[in-house]
Design an enzyme around this catalytic site. Structure first.
Site, PDB file in Angstrom:
ATOM      1  N   HIS A  27      -4.460   3.036  -6.750  1.00  0.00           N
ATOM      2  CA  HIS A  27      -4.363   1.924  -7.697  1.00  0.00           C
ATOM      3  C   HIS A  27      -2.936   1.379  -7.672  1.00  0.00           C
ATOM      4  O   HIS A  27      -1.981   2.114  -7.927  1.00  0.00           O
ATOM      5  CB  HIS A  27      -4.727   2.475  -9.080  1.00  0.00           C
ATOM      6  CG  HIS A  27      -4.762   1.485 -10.194  1.00  0.00           C
ATOM      7  ND1 HIS A  27      -5.899   0.778 -10.536  1.00  0.00           N
ATOM      8  CD2 HIS A  27      -3.809   1.086 -11.072  1.00  0.00           C
ATOM      9  CE1 HIS A  27      -5.640   0.003 -11.576  1.00  0.00           C
ATOM     10  NE2 HIS A  27      -4.375   0.169 -11.924  1.00  0.00           N
ATOM     11  N   SER A  75      -2.420   6.037  -9.813  1.00  0.00           N
ATOM     12  CA  SER A  75      -1.609   4.817  -9.934  1.00  0.00           C
ATOM     13  C   SER A  75      -0.209   5.106  -9.393  1.00  0.00           C
ATOM     14  O   SER A  75       0.517   5.943  -9.942  1.00  0.00           O
ATOM     15  CB  SER A  75      -1.526   4.392 -11.401  1.00  0.00           C
ATOM     16  OG  SER A  75      -0.444   3.493 -11.554  1.00  0.00           O
ATOM     17  N   ASP A  81      -0.383  -1.341  -9.265  1.00  0.00           N
ATOM     18  CA  ASP A  81      -0.188  -2.190 -10.447  1.00  0.00           C
ATOM     19  C   ASP A  81       0.814  -3.291 -10.163  1.00  0.00           C
ATOM     20  O   ASP A  81       1.991  -3.022  -9.939  1.00  0.00           O
ATOM     21  CB  ASP A  81       0.324  -1.338 -11.615  1.00  0.00           C
ATOM     22  CG  ASP A  81      -0.766  -0.478 -12.213  1.00  0.00           C
ATOM     23  OD1 ASP A  81      -1.813  -1.042 -12.578  1.00  0.00           O
ATOM     24  OD2 ASP A  81      -0.575   0.744 -12.319  1.00  0.00           O
ATOM     25  N   MET A 118       2.788  -6.469 -11.615  1.00  0.00           N
ATOM     26  CA  MET A 118       3.202  -7.065 -12.905  1.00  0.00           C
ATOM     27  C   MET A 118       4.189  -8.198 -12.656  1.00  0.00           C
ATOM     28  O   MET A 118       5.059  -8.089 -11.793  1.00  0.00           O
ATOM     29  CB  MET A 118       3.873  -5.992 -13.764  1.00  0.00           C
ATOM     30  CG  MET A 118       3.008  -4.779 -13.993  1.00  0.00           C
ATOM     31  SD  MET A 118       3.886  -3.539 -14.957  1.00  0.00           S
ATOM     32  CE  MET A 118       2.631  -2.255 -15.015  1.00  0.00           C
ATOM     33  N   ASP A 151      -8.200   2.661 -17.523  1.00  0.00           N
ATOM     34  CA  ASP A 151      -6.836   2.596 -17.013  1.00  0.00           C
ATOM     35  C   ASP A 151      -5.840   2.690 -18.163  1.00  0.00           C
ATOM     36  O   ASP A 151      -5.793   1.804 -19.011  1.00  0.00           O
ATOM     37  CB  ASP A 151      -6.652   1.277 -16.242  1.00  0.00           C
ATOM     38  CG  ASP A 151      -5.284   1.155 -15.589  1.00  0.00           C
ATOM     39  OD1 ASP A 151      -4.528   2.142 -15.569  1.00  0.00           O
ATOM     40  OD2 ASP A 151      -4.975   0.058 -15.097  1.00  0.00           O
TER      41      ASP A 151
END
Ligand code: DX5
Ligand code: ZN
Length: 223
Positions: A32, A8, A34, A36, A174
């Site tokens: 990965h 990540s 992320d 948000m 995760d």
């Protein structure tokens, strides 16, 4: 079945992102990312522009984890940015089946994530529509949180369902993954392991990732 680590980049140094990702590429199945929105989760992270520039500088597949209230609005921008897999949260999807089909229709792999307090039964009926289910092992929003062991029962339920219906669906965990918790999740039935802090938060990310890979490949040996 494949066993993969998905680093990540939330835990990486954004000013040296391509370099950091290249360091971990030898043992990574995918990257990965992320996303948000400060609404579904109380934090902001990255958007399509960052994914697009990463897409231009690495070979690995990129999966985008949409921690946003309106995932429907962000499919097209992230497909255009070059995402290989789009993961949305069941909790906020108006019509999960339609959304998964819309993603797949663009030639992108579709995944559904569930929060720690979302029961397994809510996602089971969508399995035929998706390539991946993400069992969140922390409450989403921040990297570096402790692993929630109580969620492992859902990982086992996911594995049972995927085996029972003979589906080709990955089971990803995760949050809070390190060598110890990866082994627990592996034993419960996970086959993709997202790790931020345990890789990019370490002094030598390449070495940390290789250690984690050894644990995860235990799955191939059945041990
Ligand atoms: C949490 C994110 C995770 C996070 C994992 O909201 O979805 O992907 O980056 O980070 P670690 O491995 O540090 O818990
Ligand atoms: Zn994530």
């Amino acid at each position: 079945m494949k066993f993969e680590i998905a680093p990540s980049i939330l835990a990486a140094d954004f000013s040296r992102l391509a370099e950091h990702v290249q360091q971990v590429a030898p043992f990574s199945g995918r990257i990965h990312a992320d996303v948000m929105d400060g609404h579904f989760v109380p934090n902001l992270s990255m958007g399509p522009a960052l994914v697009a520039s990463l897409r231009g500088s690495i070979e690995l597949p990129i999966e985008v984890h949409l921690m946003v209230t309106n995932p429907e609005h962000f499919v097209d921008p992230f497909v255009r940015a070059g995402a290989d897999r789009l993961i949305f949260h069941l909790e906020v999807a108006e019509d999960p089946k339609e959304l998964a089909r819309r993603i797949a229709a663009q030639g992108v792999s579709a995944g559904i994530a569930i929060n720690p307090d979302t029961p397994w039964q809510k996602v089971e009926k969508y399995l035929p529509e998706i390539d991946l289910v993400v069992v969140m092992t922390v409450n989403p929003g921040f990297g570096g949180q402790p692993f929630m062991r109580e969620v492992l029962g859902k990982v086992s339920e996911a594995r049972k369902a995927v085996s029972k219906y003979q589906l080709d669906v990955d089971i990803e965990v995760d949050g809070g993954i390190d060598s110890t918790t990866a082994k627990e999740a592996l034993d419960a039935g996970a086959n993709i392991f997202v790790a931020g802090q345990a890789i990019f938060g370490q002094p030598d990310p390449a070495r940390a990732g290789e250690e984690l890979m050894k644990v995860v490949q235990g799955g191939l040996l059945g041990g």
